[in-house]
Design a protein around this motif. Structure first.
Motif, PDB file in Angstrom:
ATOM      1  N   TYR A 155       0.875  -1.176   0.000  1.00  0.00           N
ATOM      2  CA  TYR A 155       0.000   0.000   0.000  1.00  0.00           C
ATOM      3  C   TYR A 155       0.905   1.217   0.000  1.00  0.00           C
ATOM      4  N   ALA A 190      -8.221  -6.558  -3.174  1.00  0.00           N
ATOM      5  CA  ALA A 190      -8.196  -6.044  -1.801  1.00  0.00           C
ATOM      6  C   ALA A 190      -8.787  -4.631  -1.736  1.00  0.00           C
ATOM      7  N   GLY A 246      -7.158  -0.146  10.487  1.00  0.00           N
ATOM      8  CA  GLY A 246      -6.482  -1.360  10.039  1.00  0.00           C
ATOM      9  C   GLY A 246      -5.046  -1.495  10.522  1.00  0.00           C
ATOM     10  N   ILE A 265      -9.007  -4.614   9.002  1.00  0.00           N
ATOM     11  CA  ILE A 265      -9.846  -4.588   7.803  1.00  0.00           C
ATOM     12  C   ILE A 265      -9.716  -5.948   7.119  1.00  0.00           C
ATOM     13  N   ASP A 309      -0.144 -11.376   4.531  1.00  0.00           N
ATOM     14  CA  ASP A 309      -1.229 -12.037   5.258  1.00  0.00           C
ATOM     15  C   ASP A 309      -1.041 -13.545   5.164  1.00  0.00           C
TER      16      ASP A 309
HETATM   17  N1  SME Z   1      -5.872  -6.367   6.706  1.00  0.00           N
HETATM   18  C1  SME Z   1      -5.331  -5.095   6.323  1.00  0.00           C
HETATM   19  C2  SME Z   1      -5.955  -4.572   5.070  1.00  0.00           C
HETATM   20  C3  SME Z   1      -5.235  -4.956   3.841  1.00  0.00           C
HETATM   21  S1  SME Z   1      -5.459  -6.563   3.390  1.00  0.00           S
HETATM   22  O1  SME Z   1      -4.982  -7.457   4.431  1.00  0.00           O
HETATM   23  C4  SME Z   1      -4.744  -6.882   1.951  1.00  0.00           C
HETATM   24  C5  SME Z   1      -5.474  -4.110   7.448  1.00  0.00           C
HETATM   25  O2  SME Z   1      -6.164  -4.370   8.439  1.00  0.00           O
HETATM   26  O3  SME Z   1      -4.903  -3.028   7.325  1.00  0.00           O
END
Ligand code: SME
Length: 160
Positions: free
Chosen positions: A57, A74, A83, A107, A134
């Motif tokens: 990201y 995603a 998140g 998230i 992940d």
């Molecule tokens: N789980 C992440 C969001 C991104 S996805 O895992 C690809 C979070 O809580 O920031």
């Protein structure tokens, strides 16, 4: 053709050193950040077993925006107060989460994700992106994974 083969029998620190070396070899001399992130996402999926999502990201105008990744589609935008990724970008600190369901504000982009490792990438002393991994296995990541991905993030600084 690039042929970077990960040896699953190597101890983790050595496997991450090889990943960082392969990443550096792929991105050296290339200044297109999308191409560099795309190749490094592919390398992470190759070198790190047991993942269901691996990618980036980018921090764009105060929020995280989805970058190149390997895995299921995603969430596209993540505010910094949300998140695991937001926590890593906001604090500038690695987030190692053994059980994402216990993390307030996690998230869920892919329902199978059970644990997560998010490492900030710096450019000119500021966070410019995060690396997000992940796993469908609870408690999958340990301190060696965190140190290994931090080594990779340091090598990417200035190239993504
Ligand atoms: N789980 C992440 C969001 C991104 S996805 O895992 C690809 C979070 O809580 O920031």
């Amino acid at each position: 053709m690039f042929d970077f083969t990960a040896d699953p029998d190597l101890p983790k620190p050595e496997r991450y050193r090889q990943l960082a070396d392969a990443a550096e070899a792929l991105i050296s001399g290339e200044n297109d950040v999308v191409a560099n992130m795309a190749n490094v996402a592919a390398l992470m999926a190759e070198f790190i077993p047991g993942l269901n999502w691996a990618g980036f990201y980018r921090l764009v105008e105060g929020e995280l925006v989805l970058g190149p990744f390997i895995g299921r589609p995603a969430c596209i935008r993540i505010p910094l107060d949300q998140g695991v990724c937001g926590a890593a970008a906001k604090s500038g600190q690695t987030q190692l989460v053994a059980d994402v369901h216990e993390f307030p504000g996690h998230i869920a982009c892919d329902a199978v994700s059970a644990s997560e490792l998010v490492v900030p990438v710096y450019r000119d002393a500021e966070v410019c992106a995060v690396i997000d991994l992940d796993s469908p296995t609870k408690g999958y990541f340990d301190a060696d994974d965190a140190a290994g991905v931090e080594l990779l993030a340091a090598r990417l600084s200035g190239s993504i």
